[in-house]
Design an enzyme around this catalytic site. Structure first.
Site, PDB file in Angstrom:
ATOM      1  N   GLU A   1     -14.773  -4.885   2.736  1.00 43.26           N
ATOM      2  CA  GLU A   1     -14.276  -5.198   4.103  1.00 43.26           C
ATOM      3  C   GLU A   1     -15.038  -5.366   5.276  1.00 43.26           C
ATOM      4  O   GLU A   1     -15.964  -4.590   5.403  1.00 43.26           O
ATOM      5  CB  GLU A   1     -13.414  -3.889   4.399  1.00 43.26           C
ATOM      6  CG  GLU A   1     -12.400  -3.694   5.427  1.00 43.26           C
ATOM      7  CD  GLU A   1     -11.606  -2.339   5.587  1.00 43.26           C
ATOM      8  OE1 GLU A   1     -10.513  -2.222   4.984  1.00 43.26           O
ATOM      9  OE2 GLU A   1     -12.103  -1.601   6.611  1.00 43.26           O
TER      10      GLU A   1
ATOM     11  N   ASN B   1     -10.629  -6.855   8.014  1.00 41.82           N
ATOM     12  CA  ASN B   1      -9.638  -5.788   8.858  1.00 41.82           C
ATOM     13  C   ASN B   1      -9.494  -6.171  10.021  1.00 41.82           C
ATOM     14  O   ASN B   1     -10.425  -6.223  10.882  1.00 41.82           O
ATOM     15  CB  ASN B   1     -10.337  -4.385   8.578  1.00 41.82           C
ATOM     16  CG  ASN B   1      -9.526  -3.036   8.962  1.00 41.82           C
ATOM     17  OD1 ASN B   1      -8.377  -3.304   9.464  1.00 41.82           O
ATOM     18  ND2 ASN B   1      -9.760  -1.981   8.406  1.00 41.82           N
TER      19      ASN B   1
ATOM     20  N   LYS C   1      -8.198   2.645  -2.430  1.00 35.13           N
ATOM     21  CA  LYS C   1      -8.648   2.450  -0.990  1.00 35.13           C
ATOM     22  C   LYS C   1      -9.184   3.890  -0.718  1.00 35.13           C
ATOM     23  O   LYS C   1      -8.302   4.923  -0.554  1.00 35.13           O
ATOM     24  CB  LYS C   1      -7.636   2.138  -0.241  1.00 35.13           C
ATOM     25  CG  LYS C   1      -7.746   1.646   1.095  1.00 35.13           C
ATOM     26  CD  LYS C   1      -6.822   0.970   1.743  1.00 35.13           C
ATOM     27  CE  LYS C   1      -7.353   0.122   3.194  1.00 35.13           C
ATOM     28  NZ  LYS C   1      -6.164  -0.204   3.997  1.00 35.13           N
TER      29      LYS C   1
ATOM     30  N   GLU D   1      -6.140  -7.622   6.408  1.00 41.61           N
ATOM     31  CA  GLU D   1      -5.767  -6.218   6.373  1.00 41.61           C
ATOM     32  C   GLU D   1      -5.184  -5.642   7.793  1.00 41.61           C
ATOM     33  O   GLU D   1      -6.002  -6.014   8.913  1.00 41.61           O
ATOM     34  CB  GLU D   1      -6.740  -5.342   5.876  1.00 41.61           C
ATOM     35  CG  GLU D   1      -7.353  -5.953   4.358  1.00 41.61           C
ATOM     36  CD  GLU D   1      -8.843  -4.899   4.173  1.00 41.61           C
ATOM     37  OE1 GLU D   1      -9.485  -5.452   3.257  1.00 41.61           O
ATOM     38  OE2 GLU D   1      -9.152  -3.984   4.887  1.00 41.61           O
ATOM     39  N   SER D   2      -4.279  -4.876   7.903  1.00 39.83           N
ATOM     40  CA  SER D   2      -3.843  -4.254   9.187  1.00 39.83           C
ATOM     41  C   SER D   2      -2.991  -5.092  10.188  1.00 39.83           C
ATOM     42  O   SER D   2      -3.519  -6.345  10.304  1.00 39.83           O
ATOM     43  CB  SER D   2      -4.987  -3.548   9.594  1.00 39.83           C
ATOM     44  OG  SER D   2      -5.655  -2.734   8.952  1.00 39.83           O
TER      45      SER D   2
ATOM     46  N   GLU E   1       0.841  -1.296   0.119  1.00 41.65           N
ATOM     47  CA  GLU E   1      -0.101   0.032   0.015  1.00 41.65           C
ATOM     48  C   GLU E   1       0.818   1.425  -0.174  1.00 41.65           C
ATOM     49  O   GLU E   1       1.890   1.558   0.939  1.00 41.65           O
ATOM     50  CB  GLU E   1      -0.977   0.131   1.099  1.00 41.65           C
ATOM     51  CG  GLU E   1      -1.921   0.945   1.129  1.00 41.65           C
ATOM     52  CD  GLU E   1      -3.121   0.842   2.281  1.00 41.65           C
ATOM     53  OE1 GLU E   1      -4.029   0.175   1.474  1.00 41.65           O
ATOM     54  OE2 GLU E   1      -2.857   1.121   3.555  1.00 41.65           O
TER      55      GLU E   1
ATOM     56  N   LYS F   1       0.923   4.556   1.256  1.00 42.12           N
ATOM     57  CA  LYS F   1      -0.180   5.350   2.192  1.00 42.12           C
ATOM     58  C   LYS F   1       0.583   6.358   2.896  1.00 42.12           C
ATOM     59  O   LYS F   1       1.481   6.113   3.623  1.00 42.12           O
ATOM     60  CB  LYS F   1      -0.160   4.285   3.350  1.00 42.12           C
ATOM     61  CG  LYS F   1      -1.122   4.027   4.544  1.00 42.12           C
ATOM     62  CD  LYS F   1      -1.138   3.227   5.177  1.00 42.12           C
ATOM     63  CE  LYS F   1      -2.311   3.361   6.512  1.00 42.12           C
ATOM     64  NZ  LYS F   1      -2.524   2.273   7.582  1.00 42.12           N
TER      65      LYS F   1
END
Length: 267
Positions: free
Chosen positions: A163, A184, A118, A221-222, A55, A57
């Site tokens: 998500e 997530n 995103k 994710e994350s 990503e 970001k």
């Protein structure tokens, strides 16, 4: 919902109002061809690589990683591709995450990989703004409108990545036509991260697929900061991982991306 998320939603509504009636018009000389995310994930898995969505970001709530204008976004994406990522995620939310549609365009022009937009999609006009191969749709935000937005995204040529964070949101997602489900690990209320979220929800998706003859691709994710974290969510049932902060904090985006891609071989 956390105040940071509410702030983002409010500024997103302001952005949409500023768009007015204008919508994206495709240049007839530039036909858009969606890049196949499913095949690149399968190729990576067959190769023994972890399918990593890397990503671009610039920031997250309460944190700024680096200033990323379009030229830098393109350079970072190229490094991610060279390091073996299967796709590049680009933040386009400008207020809190400091992303931009210009970054999205620059990245897609710089790499051959599928590109994920995103953002906080809450209005159909946002699906007219720009081209990307995948688009994020957040179940917690769209609620009962999720299915409608999934269909609209598919109609527009996007592959929707839905998500979810809990069982209720997952049930909503599984009722839609989405083939990609992102789990997530970050709680929108507390912003705290728990990789156990993937461990809890991924088996439920697999169970649903067995019961109904469907096939979903699961993306965790994350919260993944090292190869051990990645192996943990892959063992829980994730097909791919989406990693942003750990890459942006690293001295070398290329080296860090490669480290995650090769996580399966770490001991």
């Amino acid at each position: 919902m956390n105040s940071s998320i509410l702030h983002i939603l409010n500024t997103t509504k302001t952005r949409i109002q500023a768009l007015g009636p204008q919508i994206y018009r495709e240049d007839p000389g530039m036909k858009f061809e969606k890049r196949d995310f499913f095949s690149v994930v399968e190729d990576a898995k067959a190769d023994g690589r972890i399918p990593v969505i890397a990503e671009v970001k610039p920031a997250s709530p309460g944190r700024t990683f680096r200033d990323i204008p379009p030229t830098t976004a393109a350079e970072l994406a190229w490094e991610m591709e060279e390091a073996g990522a299967v796709a590049v995620s680009v933040l386009t939310e400008p207020e809190v995450f400091r992303g931009s549609l210009e970054n999205l365009d620059a990245v897609r022009n710089a790499v051959c990989l599928p590109v994920l937009r995103k953002d906080f999609i809450i209005d159909r006009v946002q699906l007219e703004e720009a081209q990307s191969d995948l688009v994020l749709l957040i179940a917690d935000i769209l609620g009962e409108e999720l299915g409608e937005f999934v269909e609209l995204a598919l109609e527009k040529g996007f592959e929707p990545l839905v998500e979810v964070h809990n069982r209720k949101e997952l049930d909503l997602a599984l009722e839609t036509s989405a083939r990609l489900i992102g789990i997530n690990n970050r709680d929108f209320e507390t912003l705290k991260i728990n990789l156990g979220t993937t461990e809890e929800l991924a088996p439920l998706i697999r169970e649903c697929d067995l019961d109904h003859g469907t096939k979903h691709l699961i993306i965790s994710e994350s919260g993944m900061n090292n190869p051990g974290d990645v192996r943990r969510v892959i063992q829980a049932g994730a097909d791919a991982v989406l990693i942003g902060s750990a890459l942006m904090e690293s001295a070398s985006v290329f080296d860090k991306t490669k480290e995650f891609v090769q996580s399966a071989g770490w001991r």
